[in-house]
Scaffold this motif. Sequence first.
Motif, PDB file in Angstrom:
ATOM      1  N   TYR A 154       0.852  -1.182   0.000  1.00 18.12           N
ATOM      2  CA  TYR A 154       0.000   0.000   0.000  1.00 18.12           C
ATOM      3  C   TYR A 154       0.889   1.234   0.000  1.00 18.12           C
ATOM      4  O   TYR A 154       1.802   1.329   0.805  1.00 18.12           O
ATOM      5  N   GLY A 155       0.655   2.132  -0.927  1.00 17.06           N
ATOM      6  CA  GLY A 155       1.482   3.330  -1.002  1.00 17.06           C
ATOM      7  C   GLY A 155       2.488   3.300  -2.137  1.00 17.06           C
ATOM      8  O   GLY A 155       3.274   4.213  -2.280  1.00 17.06           O
ATOM      9  N   GLY A 156       2.480   2.228  -2.946  1.00 11.83           N
ATOM     10  CA  GLY A 156       3.347   2.228  -4.122  1.00 11.83           C
ATOM     11  C   GLY A 156       4.254   1.024  -4.194  1.00 11.83           C
ATOM     12  O   GLY A 156       3.886  -0.070  -3.781  1.00 11.83           O
ATOM     13  N   LEU A 157       5.462   1.239  -4.754  1.00  5.95           N
ATOM     14  CA  LEU A 157       6.414   0.149  -4.815  1.00  5.95           C
ATOM     15  C   LEU A 157       7.801   0.625  -4.423  1.00  5.95           C
ATOM     16  O   LEU A 157       8.075   1.817  -4.412  1.00  5.95           O
ATOM     17  N   THR A 158       8.630  -0.339  -4.069  1.00  2.00           N
ATOM     18  CA  THR A 158       9.998  -0.026  -3.687  1.00  2.00           C
ATOM     19  C   THR A 158      10.918  -0.982  -4.429  1.00  2.00           C
ATOM     20  O   THR A 158      10.638  -2.184  -4.508  1.00  2.00           O
ATOM     21  N   ILE A 159      11.988  -0.428  -5.001  1.00  3.26           N
ATOM     22  CA  ILE A 159      12.964  -1.246  -5.723  1.00  3.26           C
ATOM     23  C   ILE A 159      14.224  -1.371  -4.862  1.00  3.26           C
ATOM     24  O   ILE A 159      14.796  -0.358  -4.449  1.00  3.26           O
ATOM     25  N   LYS A 204      -0.691   6.822  -3.978  1.00  4.93           N
ATOM     26  CA  LYS A 204      -1.651   6.560  -2.913  1.00  4.93           C
ATOM     27  C   LYS A 204      -2.675   5.539  -3.376  1.00  4.93           C
ATOM     28  O   LYS A 204      -3.695   5.875  -3.966  1.00  4.93           O
ATOM     29  N   GLY A 205      -2.354   4.305  -3.154  1.00  5.18           N
ATOM     30  CA  GLY A 205      -3.249   3.241  -3.556  1.00  5.18           C
ATOM     31  C   GLY A 205      -2.580   1.931  -3.235  1.00  5.18           C
ATOM     32  O   GLY A 205      -1.478   1.903  -2.687  1.00  5.18           O
ATOM     33  N   SER A 206      -3.261   0.863  -3.589  1.00  4.90           N
ATOM     34  CA  SER A 206      -2.755  -0.445  -3.242  1.00  4.90           C
ATOM     35  C   SER A 206      -2.581  -1.291  -4.485  1.00  4.90           C
ATOM     36  O   SER A 206      -3.538  -1.607  -5.172  1.00  4.90           O
ATOM     37  N   SER A 207      -1.326  -1.630  -4.788  1.00  4.21           N
ATOM     38  CA  SER A 207      -1.047  -2.519  -5.910  1.00  4.21           C
ATOM     39  C   SER A 207      -1.029  -3.951  -5.406  1.00  4.21           C
ATOM     40  O   SER A 207      -0.534  -4.225  -4.319  1.00  4.21           O
ATOM     41  N   LEU A 208      -1.590  -4.849  -6.191  1.00  6.52           N
ATOM     42  CA  LEU A 208      -1.723  -6.237  -5.754  1.00  6.52           C
ATOM     43  C   LEU A 208      -0.739  -7.162  -6.464  1.00  6.52           C
ATOM     44  O   LEU A 208      -0.304  -8.164  -5.912  1.00  6.52           O
ATOM     45  N   GLU A 233      -4.851  -2.998   8.197  1.00  3.96           N
ATOM     46  CA  GLU A 233      -4.233  -2.193   7.139  1.00  3.96           C
ATOM     47  C   GLU A 233      -5.331  -1.517   6.337  1.00  3.96           C
ATOM     48  O   GLU A 233      -6.119  -2.177   5.663  1.00  3.96           O
ATOM     49  N   ILE A 234      -5.366  -0.218   6.452  1.00  6.05           N
ATOM     50  CA  ILE A 234      -6.423   0.531   5.771  1.00  6.05           C
ATOM     51  C   ILE A 234      -5.931   0.984   4.412  1.00  6.05           C
ATOM     52  O   ILE A 234      -4.880   1.612   4.310  1.00  6.05           O
ATOM     53  N   PHE A 235      -6.665   0.625   3.380  1.00  3.55           N
ATOM     54  CA  PHE A 235      -6.320   1.056   2.021  1.00  3.55           C
ATOM     55  C   PHE A 235      -7.240   2.198   1.623  1.00  3.55           C
ATOM     56  O   PHE A 235      -8.421   1.997   1.388  1.00  3.55           O
ATOM     57  N   GLU A 236      -6.651   3.380   1.558  1.00  4.75           N
ATOM     58  CA  GLU A 236      -7.425   4.484   0.998  1.00  4.75           C
ATOM     59  C   GLU A 236      -7.137   4.513  -0.484  1.00  4.75           C
ATOM     60  O   GLU A 236      -6.106   4.058  -0.934  1.00  4.75           O
ATOM     61  N   MET A 237      -8.055   5.072  -1.247  1.00  2.00           N
ATOM     62  CA  MET A 237      -7.857   5.065  -2.690  1.00  2.00           C
ATOM     63  C   MET A 237      -7.440   6.446  -3.180  1.00  2.00           C
ATOM     64  O   MET A 237      -7.748   7.463  -2.580  1.00  2.00           O
ATOM     65  N   ASN A 238      -6.777   6.397  -4.310  1.00  2.00           N
ATOM     66  CA  ASN A 238      -6.225   7.609  -4.893  1.00  2.00           C
ATOM     67  C   ASN A 238      -7.291   8.651  -5.198  1.00  2.00           C
ATOM     68  O   ASN A 238      -7.051   9.840  -5.165  1.00  2.00           O
ATOM     69  N   ASN A 239      -8.512   8.181  -5.495  1.00  2.00           N
ATOM     70  CA  ASN A 239      -9.569   9.123  -5.867  1.00  2.00           C
ATOM     71  C   ASN A 239     -10.103   9.885  -4.660  1.00  2.00           C
ATOM     72  O   ASN A 239     -10.972  10.730  -4.792  1.00  2.00           O
ATOM     73  N   GLY A 240      -9.612   9.544  -3.462  1.00  2.00           N
ATOM     74  CA  GLY A 240      -9.998  10.294  -2.282  1.00  2.00           C
ATOM     75  C   GLY A 240     -11.385   9.984  -1.771  1.00  2.00           C
ATOM     76  O   GLY A 240     -11.847  10.578  -0.814  1.00  2.00           O
ATOM     77  N   CYS A 241     -12.070   9.047  -2.413  1.00  2.00           N
ATOM     78  CA  CYS A 241     -13.430   8.714  -2.014  1.00  2.00           C
ATOM     79  C   CYS A 241     -13.388   7.839  -0.769  1.00  2.00           C
ATOM     80  O   CYS A 241     -12.797   6.774  -0.794  1.00  2.00           O
ATOM     81  N   ILE A 242     -13.998   8.320   0.313  1.00  2.00           N
ATOM     82  CA  ILE A 242     -13.883   7.547   1.558  1.00  2.00           C
ATOM     83  C   ILE A 242     -14.663   6.238   1.482  1.00  2.00           C
ATOM     84  O   ILE A 242     -14.389   5.313   2.207  1.00  2.00           O
ATOM     85  N   CYS A 243     -15.637   6.186   0.583  1.00  2.00           N
ATOM     86  CA  CYS A 243     -16.413   4.945   0.513  1.00  2.00           C
ATOM     87  C   CYS A 243     -15.608   3.840  -0.160  1.00  2.00           C
ATOM     88  O   CYS A 243     -15.979   2.676  -0.130  1.00  2.00           O
ATOM     89  N   CYS A 244     -14.469   4.186  -0.783  1.00  2.00           N
ATOM     90  CA  CYS A 244     -13.622   3.165  -1.395  1.00  2.00           C
ATOM     91  C   CYS A 244     -12.539   2.690  -0.428  1.00  2.00           C
ATOM     92  O   CYS A 244     -11.724   1.849  -0.772  1.00  2.00           O
ATOM     93  N   THR A 245     -12.512   3.240   0.767  1.00  2.00           N
ATOM     94  CA  THR A 245     -11.512   2.828   1.751  1.00  2.00           C
ATOM     95  C   THR A 245     -11.869   1.448   2.285  1.00  2.00           C
ATOM     96  O   THR A 245     -12.988   1.214   2.716  1.00  2.00           O
TER      97      THR A 245
END
Lengths: 355, 458
Positions: free
Chosen positions: A172-177, A192-196, B69-81
């Motif tokens: 969560y938060g990207g990637l690290t090399i 800002k997101g979660s890559s799977l 582990e809370i995943f917030e989304m890039n779009n800032g929408c809290i309903c996607c957390t």
Amino acid sequence: MPGLLNRPTRRGKESRSKLNVTPIWHADIGDYVQGLAWSAGGDLAAASISGPIVAFDHNSDRKHQWPGHGFGTTAISWNREGTRLASVGQGQTVQVYDGASGQLLWEEPVGTAWGEVAAWSPVANVLATAAGRTLTLFDGDGVLIRSEDGHGSTISDLAWSPDGSAVAVTHYGGLTIWPVDPSEGGQALSWKGSSLRLAWSPNGAYIATGDQDSTVHFWETATSLDLQMWGYPTKVLQLAWHPSSRYLATGGGPSIVVWDCGGKGPENTTPVMLDGNEEHVSALAYRPDGSLLVSGYDDGRLCFWNPGKSKRPLLALEPKPDGDLAGISQLSWSADGQRLAIGHANGAVAVVGVG
Amino acid sequence: MATAVASPSDERTDNRVPITVLTGFLGSGKTTLLNRILTEQHGMRIAVIENEFGEVGVDQDLVIGAEEEIFEMNNGCICCTVRGDLIRILGNLMKRKDRFDAILIETTGVADPGPVVQTFFVDDQMQEQLRLDAIVTLVDAKHIGQHIDSSSEAQEQIAFADIIVLNKTDLVSERDLVEVETRIRSMNATAKTIRASNAMVDLDQVLNVHGFSLDRALDIDPKFLEPEYPFEWAGVYTLTPGKDRLICQHGPDPAMRVYLAPLRDASDTDLEGAIHAATLAFSGEAETVASGGKIPSSVAVDLALTGSGTMSFAMNVSAPGTYALFTEHHPNEFRADVQTVDSSLEIIASREFKPEHEHDDEVTSVGIELAGDLDVKKLNTWLQRLLMNQGPDIFRMKGVLSVKGEDRRFVFQGVHMLFDGQPDRPWGAEPRHNKMIFIGRNLDRAALNEGFASCLVS
């Protein structure tokens, strides 16, 4: 017994293709096929979600059977020569077995109870494992090379750079090399997101990620430029690079979405959509020579494509109607591209010859 | 982003594995309840996901530790957390041949239930295989008073709940229990409250309760839809001129408004009339009366209750007869008692009223009941705007709606900005009407009422 039935697709045109797919053998490993990997020598290792790992030889005989990890196996990997098999799971450690004798060569802690990924370097006997927030690199004898636990969130996937000099991890938060050389620092690519899932293009130019928020990202490794591709119906768990590095095939819904990374790259391009089923894509793999793309689906359907020539499947195989209609969980091509191994959600493993 | 979520909601055909989310502050008894569930002979195979806990298998059950582990989304929408740890672990469990009959998720005392709930709405893999059954919130009856005003987490855990287990009831008085229950009800009117000591509850009451089932969207306690009143209590007495007085002790408030209404008799219909008069009288200005003063008939007054010791107010009635005394607070709060000479006067009848909320910022439930048909276009526009502006503050909503042109009842429910609705059975002989409930923070009752009413077909 589950298996595949060779059935012409509804559209007459594809069935005239010269593609010849022949069942060779099948087996049952008891539970969801979580890992499926060919060794360089042609052995097939299959890991089940509840633990046991089986190595089949060329003639489908069970060469080795290992108990795997306490509460399940999550990943397996053959080293480059096909002499050692590494596995991680819910059992605190990574285990490395001798591919010939079946002996446990070494076992080392990976950081937490849930190991997620194990992968050997494509060029050397260096093993990378991800467990919780910890990335660990071992040499071929289990000696620690590097351990990094500052990722802030659980590592969901890792991939070796094609030259074996570095490992990329997603969280969560990207990637690290992380370079293999422990004296060199890591490079964080933030988002800002979660890559799977992540996949390094064979030429090293891009790292592609499949993401929880139904996007695919391309990171240009030279510039750290981040391209985001959206429009997927679901989170993206399937990524397959063409050996030429020109195409990336992705799942994340019923359609296969193929991005063209040639020329100026995939930015602002319209991808090719391949529709072979109403069910979701569950596995994708390019044949090592790049001549075919194979896709598996949640209902057990299997499609062979040549996306460069047609948006229709060359061949579609339905699961046998009298068999268990289990989804396809894993697809793996043998190194020579002559055989395709298909793992199912019910534990069935099938090997077909592709001519 | 407001999203409509489709989910199979027919309880009979839905074979997805039920998920129970267990919330509650540290010490509320979550672990005790969990251990009871795991050790009881219920014949079910249960998996438990606990935050910060080692892996333990109990017979055929399984306890898995996971770090939130809370995943917030890039779009800032809290309903996607969503909760990444749950997606990963549940995804692994659902692949296995040995399926679980139920999965329990124990959250930490300070966890926000929002992302946990949304995980099962937003992630299609989770939604396909798992069914969020209910949020069960454990409340420590003895200590909740210390958290409920200061902790937004405690408020949200109550607001999100389908089932509230009021635990440790053996440690508090009946009076305090009623007070806690009233407070909880004012925050979340749709949750079912179960009293327990040592977390002893029937498992049927907490597992497989279908809290998120659309079929049960409107299993709403009808009491909840009662209007609120500016007074909490009324008692009916037979008063004699010059003899009776109201005795009070020092209490939590400096003053209490009262209203004394003459009744023809003690019948319900007569009391109803007095309630109307009292509501009007309470809404205006009132004179303050100090201890030793008089409570007039048919005029609201504020009794000053700042003194120490016993305070006394004479009931100033001109004729003997039946009277109703309306009090702003429950008489228990001031140990109030109507006495004649020096013995208590018999209470012929009494009634408790749902009080109006005193704090705007706290978590409340707003229920709306309206006759008539809704214009679906107006409703969509209103709801969308409402959720866009207030989605983060709306924890749960449920409704049964009468939509113009639709023979069937339209049932829906939602969490934050996500909602899910579909027509269910035909109205048939039942009169068409609309019922809607919002549970949230900073809800503007008047604006919600007005907004909803504006969606009616004109």
